[in-house]
Design a protein around this motif. Structure first.
Motif, PDB file in Angstrom:
ATOM      1  N   ASN A   1      52.516 -28.335 -43.495  1.00 37.64           N
ATOM      2  CA  ASN A   1      52.475 -28.463 -44.944  1.00 37.64           C
ATOM      3  C   ASN A   1      51.132 -28.018 -45.506  1.00 37.64           C
ATOM      4  N   ASP A   2      50.032 -28.346 -44.797  1.00 34.81           N
ATOM      5  CA  ASP A   2      48.715 -27.918 -45.270  1.00 34.81           C
ATOM      6  C   ASP A   2      48.585 -26.397 -45.248  1.00 34.81           C
ATOM      7  N   ILE A   3      49.135 -25.774 -44.225  1.00 34.86           N
ATOM      8  CA  ILE A   3      49.079 -24.308 -44.141  1.00 34.86           C
ATOM      9  C   ILE A   3      49.860 -23.688 -45.294  1.00 34.86           C
ATOM     10  N   ARG A   4      51.014 -24.255 -45.616  1.00 37.28           N
ATOM     11  CA  ARG A   4      51.818 -23.730 -46.724  1.00 37.28           C
ATOM     12  C   ARG A   4      51.139 -23.955 -48.066  1.00 37.28           C
ATOM     13  N   ALA A   5      50.496 -25.124 -48.214  1.00 31.47           N
ATOM     14  CA  ALA A   5      49.927 -25.501 -49.509  1.00 31.47           C
ATOM     15  C   ALA A   5      48.547 -24.903 -49.749  1.00 31.47           C
ATOM     16  N   ASP A   6      47.820 -24.579 -48.684  1.00 28.66           N
ATOM     17  CA  ASP A   6      46.450 -24.120 -48.835  1.00 28.66           C
ATOM     18  C   ASP A   6      46.400 -22.718 -49.433  1.00 28.66           C
ATOM     19  N   THR A   7      45.406 -22.508 -50.268  1.00 27.53           N
ATOM     20  CA  THR A   7      45.258 -21.208 -50.943  1.00 27.53           C
ATOM     21  C   THR A   7      44.370 -20.250 -50.165  1.00 27.53           C
ATOM     22  N   GLY A   8      43.986 -20.626 -48.934  1.00 26.43           N
ATOM     23  CA  GLY A   8      43.178 -19.745 -48.111  1.00 26.43           C
ATOM     24  C   GLY A   8      41.737 -20.164 -47.993  1.00 26.43           C
ATOM     25  N   HIS A   9      41.372 -21.278 -48.653  1.00 24.97           N
ATOM     26  CA  HIS A   9      39.984 -21.733 -48.627  1.00 24.97           C
ATOM     27  C   HIS A   9      39.687 -22.582 -47.393  1.00 24.97           C
ATOM     28  N   THR A  10      40.706 -23.028 -46.680  1.00 28.13           N
ATOM     29  CA  THR A  10      40.529 -23.863 -45.496  1.00 28.13           C
ATOM     30  C   THR A  10      40.911 -23.064 -44.260  1.00 28.13           C
ATOM     31  N   THR A  11      40.067 -23.105 -43.244  1.00 25.55           N
ATOM     32  CA  THR A  11      40.386 -22.366 -42.019  1.00 25.55           C
ATOM     33  C   THR A  11      41.455 -23.105 -41.240  1.00 25.55           C
ATOM     34  N   LEU A  12      42.128 -22.368 -40.364  1.00 26.05           N
ATOM     35  CA  LEU A  12      43.149 -22.987 -39.527  1.00 26.05           C
ATOM     36  C   LEU A  12      42.529 -24.005 -38.580  1.00 26.05           C
ATOM     37  N   ALA A  13      41.315 -23.750 -38.135  1.00 26.91           N
ATOM     38  CA  ALA A  13      40.630 -24.718 -37.267  1.00 26.91           C
ATOM     39  C   ALA A  13      40.385 -26.024 -38.012  1.00 26.91           C
ATOM     40  N   GLU A  14      39.989 -25.932 -39.276  1.00 25.22           N
ATOM     41  CA  GLU A  14      39.757 -27.142 -40.071  1.00 25.22           C
ATOM     42  C   GLU A  14      41.048 -27.929 -40.255  1.00 25.22           C
ATOM     43  N   ILE A  15      42.150 -27.220 -40.473  1.00 25.69           N
ATOM     44  CA  ILE A  15      43.433 -27.899 -40.611  1.00 25.69           C
ATOM     45  C   ILE A  15      43.814 -28.591 -39.301  1.00 25.69           C
ATOM     46  N   ALA A  16      43.596 -27.903 -38.189  1.00 21.79           N
ATOM     47  CA  ALA A  16      43.911 -28.501 -36.884  1.00 21.79           C
ATOM     48  C   ALA A  16      43.101 -29.773 -36.665  1.00 21.79           C
TER      49      ALA A  16
ATOM     50  N   ASP B   1      41.520 -29.313 -30.055  1.00 24.62           N
ATOM     51  CA  ASP B   1      41.521 -28.055 -29.304  1.00 24.62           C
ATOM     52  C   ASP B   1      42.418 -27.076 -30.057  1.00 24.62           C
ATOM     53  N   GLN B   2      41.822 -26.062 -30.679  1.00 22.26           N
ATOM     54  CA  GLN B   2      42.607 -25.161 -31.523  1.00 22.26           C
ATOM     55  C   GLN B   2      43.628 -24.360 -30.726  1.00 22.26           C
ATOM     56  N   ALA B   3      43.272 -23.958 -29.505  1.00 24.74           N
ATOM     57  CA  ALA B   3      44.221 -23.195 -28.684  1.00 24.74           C
ATOM     58  C   ALA B   3      45.441 -24.046 -28.361  1.00 24.74           C
ATOM     59  N   HIS B   4      45.200 -25.303 -28.034  1.00 25.77           N
ATOM     60  CA  HIS B   4      46.306 -26.229 -27.748  1.00 25.77           C
ATOM     61  C   HIS B   4      47.162 -26.423 -28.993  1.00 25.77           C
ATOM     62  N   PHE B   5      46.506 -26.567 -30.140  1.00 22.20           N
ATOM     63  CA  PHE B   5      47.221 -26.706 -31.409  1.00 22.20           C
ATOM     64  C   PHE B   5      48.118 -25.495 -31.662  1.00 22.20           C
TER      65      PHE B   5
ATOM     66  N   PHE C   1      57.601 -24.395 -34.206  1.00 26.46           N
ATOM     67  CA  PHE C   1      58.063 -23.665 -35.388  1.00 26.46           C
ATOM     68  C   PHE C   1      58.385 -22.196 -35.133  1.00 26.46           C
ATOM     69  N   GLY C   2      58.157 -21.717 -33.914  1.00 20.27           N
ATOM     70  CA  GLY C   2      58.538 -20.357 -33.567  1.00 20.27           C
ATOM     71  C   GLY C   2      57.566 -19.288 -33.993  1.00 20.27           C
ATOM     72  N   CYS C   3      56.412 -19.671 -34.505  1.00 18.81           N
ATOM     73  CA  CYS C   3      55.381 -18.689 -34.866  1.00 18.81           C
ATOM     74  C   CYS C   3      54.033 -19.382 -34.798  1.00 18.81           C
ATOM     75  N   THR C   4      52.957 -18.618 -34.758  1.00 19.21           N
ATOM     76  CA  THR C   4      51.621 -19.194 -34.707  1.00 19.21           C
ATOM     77  C   THR C   4      51.202 -19.671 -36.099  1.00 19.21           C
ATOM     78  N   PRO C   5      50.187 -20.536 -36.187  1.00 19.68           N
ATOM     79  CA  PRO C   5      49.679 -20.939 -37.504  1.00 19.68           C
ATOM     80  C   PRO C   5      49.243 -19.747 -38.356  1.00 19.68           C
ATOM     81  N   LYS C   6      48.640 -18.747 -37.725  1.00 19.69           N
ATOM     82  CA  LYS C   6      48.211 -17.552 -38.467  1.00 19.69           C
ATOM     83  C   LYS C   6      49.400 -16.806 -39.044  1.00 19.69           C
ATOM     84  N   GLU C   7      50.451 -16.665 -38.246  1.00 19.12           N
ATOM     85  CA  GLU C   7      51.652 -15.968 -38.712  1.00 19.12           C
ATOM     86  C   GLU C   7      52.310 -16.751 -39.850  1.00 19.12           C
ATOM     87  N   MET C   8      52.297 -18.084 -39.760  1.00 21.35           N
ATOM     88  CA  MET C   8      52.871 -18.900 -40.837  1.00 21.35           C
ATOM     89  C   MET C   8      52.091 -18.715 -42.122  1.00 21.35           C
ATOM     90  N   ARG C   9      50.771 -18.706 -42.030  1.00 23.80           N
ATOM     91  CA  ARG C   9      49.959 -18.523 -43.234  1.00 23.80           C
ATOM     92  C   ARG C   9      50.197 -17.136 -43.848  1.00 23.80           C
TER      93      ARG C   9
END
Length: 312
Positions: free
Chosen positions: A268-283, A290-294, A302-310
């Motif tokens: 939900n944070d990835i969907r709602a964020d406007t790009g000001h928060t890094t994926l590491a911060e969300i994790a 551990d971001q790699a584990h996340f 979800f079938g895709c990476t956090p980057k692909e979802m964003r």
């Protein structure tokens, strides 16, 4: 009772005031911000079914705001919003949830909020008195700010039943509407309680107290990476063995439940964020140290990476 409203035959200069009146009468007072006032169009169909109001909106991009001065002492409502065309964004009590077509969310009328969509949209909205939902499930506020799936399982049963009773409303009388609206609320409650992120709610007495304490503690501490069954058991004054026993009747372990809560919150944070928060911060925000584990867990779920979802 079925009412229908439309701006299509009105002069453009009259449409905003007209639509403001339609929305106030259909739900409650709201402030409206039209993204493109000079080209706004809207239509609303509304059905009164017993104690429920069901409506379908089709409008241009709009932001609806509920502010403190508009909230009175009358019976509060829960709103169930079901986008059919484009995603919607809902913010209330420092929480933000993005709801996509194929899902629905629960909202409160007695707290300020902001609800918006940036493109032409169609959506269903059900207005339920708070007392009606509270009579079915314990603390329905637990289900706020969560996205529920309407494409399968009980969520699909609930949504399909809602559409059916609307389609047949002209062939059924007020007595039938009372029966059908009660059944719809029952299905709504059941569909939310069946969600994997919610602990079993129909347990008796002592088990129910323990489950409520567990759920409260975990939701308040979900961002702590050190959260563990031992910590939860200690905080709730039960043994770790008994904690695992409470989960035995569900289809998930304590750790699986916590992982699901964290992944859904990160999604939900990835969907709602406007790009000001890094994926590491969300994790890290949701307890993944551990971001790699996340990323691996996120892709498996979800079938895709956090980057692909964003990017999507």
């Amino acid at each position: 009772m079925h009412n229908r409203y439309s701006t299509h035959l009105l002069p453009q200069r009259e449409r905003q005031d007209y639509w403001k009146g339609v929305i106030d009468n259909a739900y409650f007072p709201l402030e409206l911000d039209f993204h493109n006032p000079d080209q706004f169009n809207g239509q609303l169909s509304q059905w009164q079914m017993g104690q429920l109001d069901i409506s379908r909106l089709e409008t241009s991009a709009t932001c609806y705001k509920r502010v403190a001065r508009q909230i009175d002492e009358s019976e509060p409502y829960f709103l169930i919003s079901i986008p059919a065309q484009e995603q919607v964004r809902f913010s209330q009590a420092d929480r933000t949830v993005v709801c996509n077509p194929g899902a629905f969310i629960l909202e409160r009328s007695d707290l300020p909020y902001e609800f918006s969509y940036n493109k032409d949209n169609a959506l269903w909205v059900i207005r339920v008195p708070v007392s009606q939902l509270r009579s079915r499930i314990r603390e329905p506020e637990r289900f706020l700010y969560m996205e529920f799936d309407k494409r399968r399982g009980m969520g699909n049963v609930f949504f399909s039943f809602m559409r059916n009773i609307v389609q047949q409303s002209s062939y059924t009388d007020d007595a039938a509407h009372d029966v059908l609206s009660n059944q719809l609320i029952d299905l709504l409650a059941h569909s939310m309680e069946n969600d994997d992120r919610v602990l079993m709610s129909n347990e008796a007495n002592l088990r129910s107290v323990h489950l409520r304490n567990i759920e409260t503690f975990v939701r308040e501490n979900i961002q702590r990476s050190e959260l563990s069954p031992d910590m939860i058991a200690c905080a709730c004054q039960i043994s770790t063995r008994y904690l695992h026993k409470l989960f035995k009747d569900s289809d998930q372990t304590v750790s699986q439940w916590i992982k699901e809560l964290r992944l859904q919150s990160a999604l939900n944070d990835i969907r709602a964020d406007t790009g000001h928060t890094t994926l590491a911060e969300i994790a890290y925000r949701w307890g993944f140290n551990d971001q790699a584990h996340f990323c691996r867990l996120f892709k498996a779920r979800f079938g895709c990476t956090p980057k692909e979802m964003r990017e999507a």
